[in-house]
Design a protein around this motif. Structure first.
Motif, PDB file in Angstrom:
ATOM      1  N   CYS A  64       0.829  -1.210   0.000  1.00 42.14           N
ATOM      2  CA  CYS A  64       0.000   0.000   0.000  1.00 42.14           C
ATOM      3  C   CYS A  64       0.863   1.259   0.000  1.00 42.14           C
ATOM      4  O   CYS A  64       0.521   2.267  -0.630  1.00 42.14           O
ATOM      5  CB  CYS A  64      -0.941  -0.013   1.206  1.00 42.14           C
ATOM      6  SG  CYS A  64      -2.099   1.373   1.259  1.00 42.14           S
ATOM      7  N   LEU A  65       1.994   1.194   0.697  1.00 42.68           N
ATOM      8  CA  LEU A  65       2.854   2.368   0.855  1.00 42.68           C
ATOM      9  C   LEU A  65       3.894   2.508  -0.242  1.00 42.68           C
ATOM     10  O   LEU A  65       4.402   3.613  -0.472  1.00 42.68           O
ATOM     11  CB  LEU A  65       3.569   2.286   2.209  1.00 42.68           C
ATOM     12  CG  LEU A  65       2.682   2.433   3.451  1.00 42.68           C
ATOM     13  CD1 LEU A  65       3.464   2.026   4.691  1.00 42.68           C
ATOM     14  CD2 LEU A  65       2.184   3.868   3.576  1.00 42.68           C
ATOM     15  N   ARG A  66       4.208   1.429  -0.927  1.00 45.93           N
ATOM     16  CA  ARG A  66       5.342   1.425  -1.854  1.00 45.93           C
ATOM     17  C   ARG A  66       5.204   2.509  -2.929  1.00 45.93           C
ATOM     18  O   ARG A  66       4.196   2.600  -3.628  1.00 45.93           O
ATOM     19  CB  ARG A  66       5.479   0.055  -2.514  1.00 45.93           C
ATOM     20  CG  ARG A  66       6.732  -0.102  -3.383  1.00 45.93           C
ATOM     21  CD  ARG A  66       6.858  -1.530  -3.853  1.00 45.93           C
ATOM     22  NE  ARG A  66       6.952  -2.453  -2.726  1.00 45.93           N
ATOM     23  CZ  ARG A  66       6.320  -3.613  -2.653  1.00 45.93           C
ATOM     24  NH1 ARG A  66       5.526  -3.984  -3.635  1.00 45.93           N
ATOM     25  NH2 ARG A  66       6.474  -4.394  -1.596  1.00 45.93           N
ATOM     26  N   GLY A  67       6.226   3.347  -3.033  1.00 47.68           N
ATOM     27  CA  GLY A  67       6.251   4.383  -4.048  1.00 47.68           C
ATOM     28  C   GLY A  67       5.353   5.571  -3.777  1.00 47.68           C
ATOM     29  O   GLY A  67       5.237   6.473  -4.615  1.00 47.68           O
ATOM     30  N   ARG A  68       4.747   5.600  -2.588  1.00 46.61           N
ATOM     31  CA  ARG A  68       3.776   6.658  -2.293  1.00 46.61           C
ATOM     32  C   ARG A  68       4.233   7.612  -1.199  1.00 46.61           C
ATOM     33  O   ARG A  68       3.606   8.652  -1.001  1.00 46.61           O
ATOM     34  CB  ARG A  68       2.432   6.036  -1.901  1.00 46.61           C
ATOM     35  CG  ARG A  68       1.724   5.336  -3.052  1.00 46.61           C
ATOM     36  CD  ARG A  68       0.516   4.551  -2.587  1.00 46.61           C
ATOM     37  NE  ARG A  68      -0.353   4.177  -3.694  1.00 46.61           N
ATOM     38  CZ  ARG A  68      -1.444   3.439  -3.575  1.00 46.61           C
ATOM     39  NH1 ARG A  68      -1.794   2.970  -2.370  1.00 46.61           N
ATOM     40  NH2 ARG A  68      -2.182   3.158  -4.632  1.00 46.61           N
ATOM     41  N   VAL A  69       5.262   7.254  -0.469  1.00 45.78           N
ATOM     42  CA  VAL A  69       5.754   8.128   0.595  1.00 45.78           C
ATOM     43  C   VAL A  69       7.244   8.378   0.400  1.00 45.78           C
ATOM     44  O   VAL A  69       7.990   7.496  -0.023  1.00 45.78           O
ATOM     45  CB  VAL A  69       5.494   7.529   1.999  1.00 45.78           C
ATOM     46  CG1 VAL A  69       4.009   7.458   2.300  1.00 45.78           C
ATOM     47  CG2 VAL A  69       6.121   6.151   2.137  1.00 45.78           C
ATOM     48  N   ASP A  70       7.666   9.601   0.696  1.00 46.14           N
ATOM     49  CA  ASP A  70       9.066   9.992   0.610  1.00 46.14           C
ATOM     50  C   ASP A  70       9.554  10.300   2.019  1.00 46.14           C
ATOM     51  O   ASP A  70       9.190  11.323   2.607  1.00 46.14           O
ATOM     52  CB  ASP A  70       9.219  11.225  -0.282  1.00 46.14           C
ATOM     53  CG  ASP A  70      10.680  11.571  -0.556  1.00 46.14           C
ATOM     54  OD1 ASP A  70      11.531  11.257   0.297  1.00 46.14           O
ATOM     55  OD2 ASP A  70      10.957  12.158  -1.613  1.00 46.14           O
ATOM     56  N   GLU A  71      10.354   9.387   2.563  1.00 45.15           N
ATOM     57  CA  GLU A  71      10.800   9.544   3.944  1.00 45.15           C
ATOM     58  C   GLU A  71      11.727  10.741   4.115  1.00 45.15           C
ATOM     59  O   GLU A  71      11.802  11.345   5.185  1.00 45.15           O
ATOM     60  CB  GLU A  71      11.498   8.262   4.408  1.00 45.15           C
ATOM     61  CG  GLU A  71      10.582   7.049   4.409  1.00 45.15           C
ATOM     62  CD  GLU A  71      11.346   5.769   4.679  1.00 45.15           C
ATOM     63  OE1 GLU A  71      12.460   5.853   5.219  1.00 45.15           O
ATOM     64  OE2 GLU A  71      10.841   4.684   4.350  1.00 45.15           O
ATOM     65  N   LEU A  83      -4.055  11.135  -6.629  1.00 52.45           N
ATOM     66  CA  LEU A  83      -4.501  12.247  -5.793  1.00 52.45           C
ATOM     67  C   LEU A  83      -3.895  13.584  -6.217  1.00 52.45           C
ATOM     68  O   LEU A  83      -4.153  14.607  -5.579  1.00 52.45           O
ATOM     69  CB  LEU A  83      -4.154  11.966  -4.325  1.00 52.45           C
ATOM     70  CG  LEU A  83      -4.682  10.646  -3.751  1.00 52.45           C
ATOM     71  CD1 LEU A  83      -4.226  10.485  -2.307  1.00 52.45           C
ATOM     72  CD2 LEU A  83      -6.202  10.577  -3.853  1.00 52.45           C
ATOM     73  N   GLU A  84      -3.104  13.593  -7.283  1.00 58.86           N
ATOM     74  CA  GLU A  84      -2.450  14.825  -7.709  1.00 58.86           C
ATOM     75  C   GLU A  84      -3.478  15.891  -8.105  1.00 58.86           C
ATOM     76  O   GLU A  84      -4.448  15.606  -8.817  1.00 58.86           O
ATOM     77  CB  GLU A  84      -1.514  14.541  -8.884  1.00 58.86           C
ATOM     78  CG  GLU A  84      -0.274  13.764  -8.488  1.00 58.86           C
ATOM     79  CD  GLU A  84       0.646  13.516  -9.670  1.00 58.86           C
ATOM     80  OE1 GLU A  84       0.314  13.964 -10.788  1.00 58.86           O
ATOM     81  OE2 GLU A  84       1.698  12.878  -9.478  1.00 58.86           O
ATOM     82  N   GLY A  85      -3.256  17.119  -7.633  1.00 61.75           N
ATOM     83  CA  GLY A  85      -4.145  18.223  -7.972  1.00 61.75           C
ATOM     84  C   GLY A  85      -5.449  18.242  -7.217  1.00 61.75           C
ATOM     85  O   GLY A  85      -6.297  19.093  -7.461  1.00 61.75           O
ATOM     86  N   CYS A 108     -15.665   5.879 -11.041  1.00 58.43           N
ATOM     87  CA  CYS A 108     -15.296   7.098 -10.317  1.00 58.43           C
ATOM     88  C   CYS A 108     -14.271   7.919 -11.107  1.00 58.43           C
ATOM     89  O   CYS A 108     -13.557   7.414 -11.970  1.00 58.43           O
ATOM     90  CB  CYS A 108     -14.736   6.754  -8.936  1.00 58.43           C
ATOM     91  SG  CYS A 108     -16.010   6.255  -7.754  1.00 58.43           S
ATOM     92  N   ASP A 109     -14.193   9.190 -10.769  1.00 54.54           N
ATOM     93  CA  ASP A 109     -13.246  10.082 -11.428  1.00 54.54           C
ATOM     94  C   ASP A 109     -11.808   9.708 -11.099  1.00 54.54           C
ATOM     95  O   ASP A 109     -10.908   9.863 -11.930  1.00 54.54           O
ATOM     96  CB  ASP A 109     -13.514  11.533 -11.001  1.00 54.54           C
ATOM     97  CG  ASP A 109     -14.923  11.973 -11.349  1.00 54.54           C
ATOM     98  OD1 ASP A 109     -15.293  11.885 -12.532  1.00 54.54           O
ATOM     99  OD2 ASP A 109     -15.658  12.385 -10.429  1.00 54.54           O
ATOM    100  N   ARG A 110     -11.586   9.263  -9.891  1.00 46.34           N
ATOM    101  CA  ARG A 110     -10.250   8.875  -9.441  1.00 46.34           C
ATOM    102  C   ARG A 110     -10.335   7.565  -8.670  1.00 46.34           C
ATOM    103  O   ARG A 110     -11.383   7.249  -8.106  1.00 46.34           O
ATOM    104  CB  ARG A 110      -9.645   9.948  -8.519  1.00 46.34           C
ATOM    105  CG  ARG A 110      -9.462  11.331  -9.160  1.00 46.34           C
ATOM    106  CD  ARG A 110      -9.108  12.340  -8.093  1.00 46.34           C
ATOM    107  NE  ARG A 110      -8.950  13.696  -8.594  1.00 46.34           N
ATOM    108  CZ  ARG A 110      -7.791  14.291  -8.812  1.00 46.34           C
ATOM    109  NH1 ARG A 110      -6.655  13.637  -8.570  1.00 46.34           N
ATOM    110  NH2 ARG A 110      -7.734  15.532  -9.253  1.00 46.34           N
ATOM    111  N   THR A 111      -9.207   6.849  -8.616  1.00 46.24           N
ATOM    112  CA  THR A 111      -9.162   5.598  -7.861  1.00 46.24           C
ATOM    113  C   THR A 111      -7.870   5.532  -7.060  1.00 46.24           C
ATOM    114  O   THR A 111      -6.776   5.691  -7.617  1.00 46.24           O
ATOM    115  CB  THR A 111      -9.234   4.374  -8.790  1.00 46.24           C
ATOM    116  OG1 THR A 111     -10.453   4.409  -9.534  1.00 46.24           O
ATOM    117  CG2 THR A 111      -9.169   3.079  -7.983  1.00 46.24           C
ATOM    118  N   ALA A 121      -2.206  14.025   1.396  1.00 47.64           N
ATOM    119  CA  ALA A 121      -2.151  14.562   0.043  1.00 47.64           C
ATOM    120  C   ALA A 121      -2.995  15.813  -0.133  1.00 47.64           C
ATOM    121  O   ALA A 121      -2.669  16.663  -0.970  1.00 47.64           O
ATOM    122  CB  ALA A 121      -2.598  13.491  -0.961  1.00 47.64           C
ATOM    123  N   VAL A 122      -4.066  15.945   0.624  1.00 51.59           N
ATOM    124  CA  VAL A 122      -4.993  17.065   0.390  1.00 51.59           C
ATOM    125  C   VAL A 122      -4.960  18.111   1.486  1.00 51.59           C
ATOM    126  O   VAL A 122      -5.639  19.141   1.365  1.00 51.59           O
ATOM    127  CB  VAL A 122      -6.441  16.559   0.217  1.00 51.59           C
ATOM    128  CG1 VAL A 122      -6.526  15.531  -0.899  1.00 51.59           C
ATOM    129  CG2 VAL A 122      -7.000  15.975   1.514  1.00 51.59           C
TER     130      VAL A 122
END
Length: 596
Positions: free
Chosen positions: A266-273, A283-285, A379-382, A412-413
């Motif tokens: 779930c976290l891989r590639g999504r958080v920058d430590e 979730l961009e924008g 949906c618009d986003r997933t 993100a928001v």
């Protein structure tokens, strides 16, 4: 709820494919099962009860190039051989399986009865083969008759049909999932991918009101008017081994132990430590003025967590039961975001709520475990939670991944001063979950309290959803009375139920005001002689007033609920095991609820 399997192109192996496919769908919940195979004549076998009864009943000579199978979860009529699917017409020349509800079946049945049709079951589904039969009698082809019958139906359905003089499976869907499996020399049909994952990982997802035709080694998809649709073929990331028990006694226990891996994915590639930031492409924008979560069951508890997390960050947010939102939606503005949390992406109530939001012109986000699901496509986003296949009916690893995904959404928001601390805590989370799995005392707690009259779970703030989820998990698989409350609500009524025979599970982490007040609530139940099980990181003195302590590592307040929940999952599992319950397939429950 209910399961469909179909196969064309495997010749004398068709029956084996159908039976193994039905076993792959057992997790959805069912009370009867059946198959129908076409080979010039139509052969049908169905039985109330578990699939092994069907396996014992089938004729070894039952075969043919095409066939369909079904696991039924009762809606119209009690479990019985007669009410099991497939259902046939008067002549026994057409067989149909169905997920969903035909809302106008009573009118259709009365109309067909007046014209001389005889019915053998209490189900709504049985009207469909009789409608097909009438069209065939008027000279229609099998496909023409099937399409004409479908136009008469109101409600939700995933339908598959075979006929004695046809080498094709015909299928369609409306508000109920169907997926085509594409093999090298065969084609498959199912309500969910695990049914045919042993044979192919290439899939085509049907949209509402599309029709599929499966013949020996080939498939086509057409629209309601018969026009050919060029469908893309996707590859499923799961493999068959992921859907096996792998040496565990139950799928649920396996999936509890899979949580460290699921959380890493779930976290891989999504958080920058290094920067303490979250970067999720989906979730961009995104900059909502307010957020409304819609969900059911376990996913609703994750939604409660997500809404509170956003509110703490200054974003107005609410969580709604999807079944209520669909009929009584909350006010929205142009910058409202509606987030549907659904493990399967096919939950009927959640889809209805999301469609209501889309009808009102607001942006929608699906938070789901299934990439090609209806929610993900509509949906618009997933935001996928990446938990991998979950076979046990009671959700475990998907809840943990949903809570983590809600943390990602919040980061993100919304601007948060503790972003780096949260990211660091998320980094450490999989290892901390593993530590609990390796050392938990939950089995001993289960031994101590397995014969209790009832069980209560309390928590404050982010631990309120954990209390609700702990109670839900226990009642789902043990059938024992369990309730969850905000800790402060005990004295406003539920305290009347507390006795020496009702253990109270109190979740308290950190040493702040919430923990201090929860300690006060624990003293209230202790004064009524109720045993207390504290789930805590030891930062407060709640353990001093508890009979038993289930320890969790110290972490950030927004990550601690995952750790506390793992302990409660284990308690529920071991109590249910000691009671001899059907843990993976609890009575009356289904994994994917595709009717409202």
């Amino acid at each position: 709820m209910c399961g469909i399997i179909g196969c064309s192109g495997r010749s004398d192996e068709t029956l084996d494919v159908l039976l193994s496919g039905l076993e792959g769908l057992e997790y959805r919940g069912y009370d009867s099962a059946g198959v129908a195979l076409s080979n010039g004549t139509l052969s049908v076998c169905k039985r109330e009860g578990e699939i092994h009864r069907l396996q014992q009943a089938v004729d070894g000579d039952l075969g043919g190039p095409v066939g369909i199978g079904h696991t039924r979860w009762s809606t119209h009529g009690p479990p019985s051989d007669a009410n099991a699917h497939p259902h046939t017409d008067c002549s026994g020349g057409v067989a149909v399986v169905h997920n969903g509800i035909v809302e106008n079946y009573a009118d259709l049945r009365a109309e067909l009865t007046d014209r001389g049709h005889e019915f053998d079951s209490d189900t709504d589904t049985e009207v469909v083969p009789h409608l097909v039969e009438e069209e065939l009698a008027d000279g229609a082809t099998f496909e023409e008759a099937f399409r004409a019958a479908v136009t008469r139906l109101e409600g939700s359905y995933a339908l598959a049909a075979v006929a004695e003089d046809s080498a094709a499976i015909l299928a369609t869907r409306h508000d109920s999932p169907l997926v085509v499996g594409v093999g090298d020399d065969a084609a498959y049909l199912a309500s969910d991918v695990p049914a045919f994952l042993d044979y192919t990982d290439r899939v085509v997802y049907l949209e509402d009101d599309e029709f599929a035709r499966l013949e020996t080694g080939s498939w086509t998809v057409t629209d309601a008017d018969g026009g050919l649709i060029d469908k893309s073929v996707s590859r499923v990331e799961w493999d068959a081994e992921e859907t096996a028990k792998s040496g565990y006694d139950h799928y649920m226990l396996k999936e509890i132990h899979e949580q460290p891996r699921a959380l890493r994915k779930c976290l891989r590639g999504r958080v920058d430590e290094r920067t303490g930031s979250v970067a999720v492409e989906a979730l961009e924008g995104l900059n909502p003025g307010s957020v409304q979560f819609v969900a059911c069951g376990t996913s609703y508890h994750a939604a409660l967590f997500g809404a509170q997390t956003l509110r703490e960050a200054g974003v107005p947010a609410q969580a709604f039961l999807a079944s209520e939102y669909a009929t009584s939606p909350a006010p929205v503005t142009d910058d409202t975001l509606v987030v549907g949390i659904t493990q399967s992406g096919e939950t009927a109530d959640t889809l209805s709520a999301l469609r209501e939001a889309q009808h009102r012109g607001v942006e929608t986000l699906a938070m789901t475990n299934v990439v090609g699901s209806t929610a993900a496509r509509e949906c618009d986003r997933t935001l996928t939670i990446r938990a991998g296949p979950e076979i046990g009916v009671a959700a475990t690893k998907t809840f943990s991944s949903q809570v983590v995904a809600c943390n990602l959404l919040s980061a993100a928001v919304a601007e948060r001063g503790d972003a780096r601390e949260v990211v660091e805590a998320l980094r450490d989370l999989p290892g901390q979950v593993q530590k609990i799995l390796d050392s938990s005392r939950a089995e001993r707690v289960a031994e101590e309290y397995v014969d209790s009259e009832a069980y209560f779970f309390v928590g404050r703030g982010h631990h309120h959803p954990v209390a609700l989820e702990g109670a839900l998990k226990l009642k789902e698989i043990s059938y024992e009375h369990a309730e969850g409350f905000p800790a402060g609500e005990l004295k406003h009524g539920p305290l009347a139920l507390v006795t020496a025979e009702t253990p109270v599970f109190a979740v308290a982490t950190g040493s702040g005001e919430k923990a201090t007040k929860t300690v006060g609530n624990v003293k209230e139940v202790e004064a009524r002689d109720a045993p207390v099980v504290a789930v805590t990181d030891g930062a407060s003195d709640v353990g001093r007033y508890a009979d038993v302590v289930l320890e969790i590592p110290e972490t950030h307040a927004r990550v601690a609920p995952v750790l506390a929940n793992v302990q409660l999952q284990l308690v529920a599992y071991y109590i249910a095991k000691k009671l001899g319950r059907s843990i993976d397939k609890p009575r009356n429950l289904a994994k994917s609820v595709t009717v409202e």
